[in-house]
Design a protein around this motif. Structure first.
Motif, short mmCIF file in Angstrom:
data_model
loop_
_atom_site.label_atom_id
_atom_site.label_comp_id
_atom_site.label_asym_id
_atom_site.label_seq_id
_atom_site.Cartn_x
_atom_site.Cartn_y
_atom_site.Cartn_z
N PRO A 155 -2.51 22.47 -3.94
CA PRO A 155 -1.57 23.15 -3.14
C PRO A 155 -2.90 22.70 -1.88
CG PRO A 155 -2.41 24.57 -4.78
CD PRO A 155 -2.93 23.60 -5.02
N ASP A 156 -4.02 22.69 -2.17
CA ASP A 156 -4.94 22.04 -1.15
C ASP A 156 -5.01 20.81 -0.42
OD1 ASP A 156 -5.94 24.07 -1.47
OD2 ASP A 156 -7.60 23.71 -3.03
N ALA A 157 -4.15 19.64 -0.53
CA ALA A 157 -3.81 18.15 -0.47
C ALA A 157 -2.71 18.78 0.47
CB ALA A 157 -3.58 18.02 -1.62
N MET A 158 -1.60 19.55 0.40
CA MET A 158 -0.74 19.80 0.97
C MET A 158 -0.63 19.65 2.46
SD MET A 158 2.47 22.49 -0.59
CE MET A 158 2.37 21.16 -2.49
N GLU A 159 -0.35 18.84 3.10
CA GLU A 159 -0.67 18.66 5.36
C GLU A 159 0.25 19.87 5.25
OE1 GLU A 159 0.81 14.99 7.32
OE2 GLU A 159 0.40 13.89 4.97
N ILE A 160 1.31 20.15 5.03
CA ILE A 160 1.28 21.51 5.90
C ILE A 160 1.79 22.50 5.14
CG2 ILE A 160 3.62 22.68 7.51
CD1 ILE A 160 4.52 19.93 7.68
N SER A 161 1.10 23.81 5.18
CA SER A 161 1.07 25.64 4.61
C SER A 161 1.23 26.15 5.32
CB SER A 161 0.02 25.33 3.37
OG SER A 161 -0.97 25.85 4.39
N LEU A 162 1.07 27.40 5.14
CA LEU A 162 1.60 28.87 5.90
C LEU A 162 -0.08 29.01 6.69
CD1 LEU A 162 2.61 31.55 6.62
CD2 LEU A 162 1.27 32.59 4.03
N ALA A 163 -1.03 28.10 6.20
CA ALA A 163 -2.19 28.42 7.36
C ALA A 163 -2.35 27.80 8.03
CB ALA A 163 -3.62 28.10 6.09
N THR A 164 -0.90 25.74 8.32
CA THR A 164 -0.62 25.22 9.10
C THR A 164 -0.10 25.76 10.43
OG1 THR A 164 -0.36 24.55 7.75
CG2 THR A 164 -2.00 23.04 8.37
N VAL A 165 1.03 26.68 9.48
CA VAL A 165 1.85 27.27 10.67
C VAL A 165 1.68 28.14 11.55
CG1 VAL A 165 4.09 28.58 10.16
CG2 VAL A 165 4.06 26.57 9.03
N MET A 166 1.09 29.15 10.44
CA MET A 166 0.35 30.22 11.46
C MET A 166 -0.70 30.29 12.07
SD MET A 166 0.43 33.80 8.83
CE MET A 166 -0.71 34.39 9.85
N GLY A 167 -1.70 28.42 12.26
CA GLY A 167 -2.15 28.65 12.81
C GLY A 167 -1.67 27.57 14.57
N SER A 168 -0.74 27.30 14.06
CA SER A 168 -0.10 26.63 15.15
C SER A 168 0.91 27.24 16.03
CB SER A 168 1.03 25.37 14.73
OG SER A 168 0.55 24.52 14.30
N LEU A 169 1.04 28.85 15.68
CA LEU A 169 1.70 30.02 16.49
C LEU A 169 0.52 30.40 16.93
CD1 LEU A 169 4.11 31.51 13.87
CD2 LEU A 169 4.35 29.92 15.40
N ILE A 170 -0.32 31.08 16.91
CA ILE A 170 -1.92 31.23 17.61
C ILE A 170 -2.05 30.43 17.97
CG2 ILE A 170 -4.11 31.69 17.42
CD1 ILE A 170 -4.27 32.51 14.13
N LYS A 171 -1.64 29.19 18.25
CA LYS A 171 -2.41 28.29 19.26
C LYS A 171 -1.39 28.12 20.58
CE LYS A 171 -5.32 25.20 16.47
NZ LYS A 171 -4.67 24.69 15.76
N ASP A 172 0.02 28.78 20.34
CA ASP A 172 1.33 28.57 20.70
C ASP A 172 1.97 27.09 21.12
OD1 ASP A 172 2.26 31.05 21.62
OD2 ASP A 172 0.51 31.60 23.69
N GLU A 173 1.37 26.80 19.90
CA GLU A 173 2.28 25.58 20.07
C GLU A 173 3.95 25.37 19.24
OE1 GLU A 173 -2.18 22.85 19.26
OE2 GLU A 173 -0.28 23.78 17.06
N GLU A 174 4.70 23.90 19.27
CA GLU A 174 5.92 24.48 19.19
C GLU A 174 5.95 23.92 17.13
OE1 GLU A 174 9.49 23.72 20.33
OE2 GLU A 174 8.41 24.25 20.94
N VAL A 175 7.14 24.91 16.53
CA VAL A 175 6.46 25.52 15.17
C VAL A 175 8.83 25.18 14.80
CG1 VAL A 175 6.77 26.58 13.24
CG2 VAL A 175 5.09 26.61 14.76
N GLU A 176 8.36 24.08 13.79
CA GLU A 176 10.04 23.82 13.52
C GLU A 176 10.23 25.23 12.26
OE1 GLU A 176 12.72 21.73 14.04
OE2 GLU A 176 11.83 21.33 15.61
N PRO A 177 11.40 25.72 12.63
CA PRO A 177 11.44 26.87 11.39
C PRO A 177 11.33 26.29 9.63
CG PRO A 177 13.31 26.90 13.60
CD PRO A 177 12.02 25.55 13.75
N MET A 178 12.10 25.14 9.80
CA MET A 178 11.92 24.75 7.85
C MET A 178 11.12 24.21 7.68
SD MET A 178 14.90 26.50 7.37
CE MET A 178 15.14 27.02 5.68
N GLU A 179 9.69 23.23 8.81
CA GLU A 179 9.12 22.71 8.39
C GLU A 179 8.03 23.19 7.38
OE1 GLU A 179 5.64 19.83 11.41
OE2 GLU A 179 6.27 21.20 11.86
N GLY A 180 7.94 21.91 6.29
CA GLY A 180 7.18 22.32 5.38
C GLY A 180 7.55 23.22 4.24
N ILE A 181 8.70 23.81 3.95
CA ILE A 181 9.56 24.46 3.40
C ILE A 181 9.31 22.99 2.46
CG2 ILE A 181 11.70 26.15 2.12
CD1 ILE A 181 11.59 27.06 5.66
#
Length: 261
Positions: free
Chosen positions: A54-80
């Protein structure tokens, strides 16, 4: 209508991850579209579904939430990730620990996960969130975006005693953040029904909470086969389809579906 259920207990080792995975697959077997979210920094749900790093994954819940905190664009299904047993997974990993710390200074910090859920909920009938064994900021985020909370409790004295704190926290979130939040039910896990002790604990649970909270009729028995599945990367339905644990999770799935009626 999508239902979001957080599976939570601030005590570890009570069967949260096992319940999230098997209930998710159980619902998928009933024709439901299901997303599992691993909101635990240990990444146990991700690993138990066969994604061993799990720790080697490029996209995880933490990266998605991190992007939302920074107001960055997030693709809904990205990383699923799509699991062979018909469920989808948003993986979790150690990065959630860092995110938990940084959330302290974020505006509307309880609602970051809710923002993400809002983006994906139209695709699913059920979203199950495997919470970490603490009542920190990530768990509060999970409670804030859930319709209900399912509480697995090991059939032993101390875990049952520890429920008071959890139920208090849920009450606080309900009053201050999410007025619609309900407790889906308390689920007894790792039950050795041959002993009087398990029966006594069950009676104690009903006496203490039965008037306020639903306690699932169905219990999850203790089993070596259930302990093996996390190493196999599949659900109990695939690992031991005719066993008592598969049958118990099947009954639990039916009870959860019946809660919708």
């Amino acid at each position: 209508m999508c239902k979001v259920i957080a599976i939570a207990n601030q005590k570890g080792g009570v069967g949260k991850t096992t319940t999230t995975g098997n209930l998710g697959v159980g619902l998928a077997k009933q024709g439901k579209k299901v997303l599992l979210i691993d909101a635990d920094a240990q990444g146990s749900l991700t690993a138990s579904l066969g994604y061993t790093e799990p720790d080697a994954m490029e996209i995880s819940l933490a990266t998605v939430m991190g992007s939302l905190i920074k107001d960055e664009e997030v693709e809904p299904m990205e990383g699923i990730l799509h699991h062979e047993e018909g469920i989808d997974l948003m993986p979790g990993n150690i990065e959630l620990s860092g995110l938990e710390v940084s959330l302290v200074n974020v505006m509307s910090r309880e609602h970051i996960m809710q923002e993400y859920i809002g983006m994906v909920r139209d695709y699913y009938d059920y979203i199950l969130i495997d919470c970490m064994p603490s009542l920190g900021m990530i768990t509060i985020n999970a409670f804030a975006c859930s319709d209900s909370i399912l509480i697995p409790v090991q059939a032993a004295y101390l875990p049952v005693k520890g429920l008071q704190q959890l139920i208090k926290t849920i009450g606080k979130v309900k009053r201050q953040i999410t007025p619609e939040l309900e407790i889906e039910g308390i689920l007894l896990t790792m039950v050795d029904s041959r002993t009087n002790y398990a029966r006594d604990i069950s009676a104690m649970l009903k006496e203490a909470y039965g008037s306020r909270v639903k306690i699932f009729e169905n219990i999850i028995p203790i089993s070596v086969r259930a302990a093996e599945i996390s190493a196999e990367g599949v659900s109990i339905y695939k690992h031991d389809p005719k066993g008592k644990v598969a049958s118990a999770y099947n009954s639990l799935t039916e009870e959860v579906l019946a809660n919708e009626q």
